[in-house]
Enzyme design. Structure first.
Site: not given
Ligand code: IMP
Length: 502
Positions: A263, A488, A419, A360-361, A383, A320, A410, A317, A20
């Site tokens: 959690d 990239g 969890r 996550g992610g 991570r 995950c 997990g 995640g 912007g």
């Protein structure tokens, strides 16, 4: 008939920000990343009772958030949620450690008496790696102080090995000292005025409490955004579950916890609303987030149940495998966008602003900026933090590269079945996470500085110097698979990919 979301859900990778207008005063130095953490009555002009100085929290995970990482992150302005998959006593001890930690005030870890020999002293210095040693009457680290000795006070090769510490130390009468209660700024003033390298801090009986080092004050000045409570202690969070909260919550509150979060892999449950109601009625001062949800209905449910913030994300995640195992979840970007809209509607209706956290992610730093632009108030990262010196796991060499271990809550390794527990009789436990390695990335401080610098620059490209401004002004576009490839380095042979930062 089942309800269908006709549009596919999307991940952060599928979006970009369109710049912007950037005015001359819209520069990274003017950017504030301050963000609310808990609900407040915004319409009534209330101030949010808990804010952060950077929009980043660390995940409720054994391999990420312990007391050490919590201190390092609070120094940068964020909050760690210390993992709850440990005993109540152990988790409370970690919280207490963060709350009693005083930046710049170091507890002595070398036990030396004046009648110890220099040979014994050198042995202790080797063990601790600390070359300045406080000498106390009984040799205990908090005994009555009688002197200070450093490696520079003697040359072992020129002394008798039986020579006593008392012959070479700087005795009490020649020491500059301070009393407990002195602030770090005052201690630093004394250090500079007296041209000394360390200042012992003692109690009324002359017992050693801390040492303040000249070099530590410089470290303190590197952290202008550090997150402190009104007693100047670091702010810290903790993960809790829907099972033992009646015992866990009071222990964590006693230890000084500032914020907690339920959690769970899935938060749209009666268990979470019960827990929120029970905790808030028994401990009205307790702040508790809840989650995770991925749509407006889930958000509304937790908002009505009293959640202080709401966490978003199922199955995104890095460790995950929930989507593979159970087939539930939603692209993290779509989930964040929908929950943010629900949060804004809730605010319009009630005047209450409930912060939301995208959990996550996050793979690239710009994913954080995207999450904020889409309406998140902060992000939770696993991570990302697992890669740093301060995370609780081992640093190893694998295939010639330094890595750190990182495992999901997990996974079999964490054994945190609670969890994922939905109550009732147990069916077979199955894994929803993996045990993995992540590339080692150095210190939390250096990495967070780089990440927040990138966020600030992008915000300026979008013409925003605050997060709410970014949320208002951001122009976000979906991108095609071909334009992702275009983004990239392409059609060149990259010389050294290993030095390219994330
Ligand atoms: P990351 O930042 O992409 O590594 O994701 C961290 C997030 O993954 C955590 O905050 C949790 O919400 C979630 N998570 C942690 N452990 C597991 C697991 O074993 N299975 C599924 N999700 C997990």
């Amino acid at each position: 008939m089942a309800f269908f979301f006709e549009e596919p859900s999307h991940t952060f990778d599928e979006y970009l920000l369109i710049p912007g207008y950037t005015s001359a005063d819209c520069i990274p130095a003017n950017v504030s990343l301050q963000t609310p953490v808990v609900r407040y009555n915004k319409k009534a002009g209330e101030k949010c009772p808990l804010t952060m100085n950077i929009p980043m929290v660390s995940a409720v995970m054994q391999s990420v958030s312990n007391d050490k990482l919590a201190i390092a992150l609070a120094k940068e302005g964020g909050i760690s949620f210390i993992y709850g998959s440990q005993t109540i006593a152990d988790q409370a001890a970690m919280i207490a450690h963060v709350k009693t930690y005083k930046a710049g005030f170091v507890s002595s870890d070398t036990n030396i008496r004046p009648d110890h020999t220099l040979t014994e002293l050198v042995e202790r210095i080797k063990q601790t790696g600390h070359s300045t040693v406080a000498v106390t009457e009984n040799g205990e680290h908090n005994g009555k102080l009688v002197g200070i000795i450093t490696e520079r006070d003697f040359r072992l090769s020129h002394c008798s090995p039986d020579a006593k510490v008392s012959e070479y130390m700087t005795p009490l009468k020649d020491l500059v000292m301070a009393k407990v209660g002195i602030t770090l700024e005052e201690a630093n003033e004394l250090i500079w005025k007296n041209k000394i390298n360390q200042l012992p801090v003692v109690d009324d009986a002359g017992r050693l409490q801390y040492l303040v080092f000249r070099k530590d004050y410089a470290t303190h000045e590197e952290h202008p955004l550090e997150l402190l409570d009104d007693k100047k202690r670091y702010i810290v969070g903790a993960g809790i579950n829907t099972r033992d909260y009646m015992e866990r919550v009071p222990a964590l509150l006693d230890a000084g916890v500032d914020i907690m979060t339920l959690d769970s892999s899935e938060g749209f449950t009666e268990w979470q609303s019960r827990a929120l109601k029970d905790i808030h009625s028994k401990w009205p001062q307790a702040k508790v987030g809840a989650g995770n949800v991925v749509d407006a209905e889930g958000f509304r449910f937790l908002a009505d149940a009293g959640a202080d913030f709401v966490k978003i994300g199922i199955g995104g995640g890095s460790i995950c495998i929930t989507r593979e195992q159970k087939g539930i979840g939603r692209g993290q970007a779509t989930a964040t966008i929908e929950v943010a809209r629900a949060r804004d509607e809730y605010y319009k209706e009630t005047g209450i602003y409930i912060p939301i956290c995208s959990d996550g992610g996050i793979v690239h730093d710009y994913h954080i900026t995207l999450a904020l632009a889409m309406g998140a108030d902060f992000v939770m990262l696993g991570r990302y933090f697992a890669r740093f010196d301060e995370s609780p796991t081992n640093k190893l060499i694998v295939n010639g590269n330094y890595v750190k271990e990182y495992w999901g809550e997990g996974s079999n390794r964490a054994r945190n079945w609670q969890r994922y527990d939905l109550g009732g009789a147990k069916k077979m436990a199955f894994e929803e996470g993996v045990d993995s390695y992540v590339p080692y990335a150095g210190s939390l401080h250096d990495n967070v500085q780089m990440t927040t610098s990138k966020i600030s620059h992008t915000m300026c490209n979008c013409g925003a110097v605050t997060i709410p401004e970014l949320q208002q002004k951001a122009k976000i576009t979906l991108v095609s698979p071909a334009s992702i490839r275009e983004g990239g380095a392409h059609d060149v042979v990259v010389k050294n990919t290993s030095i390219r930062a994330e």
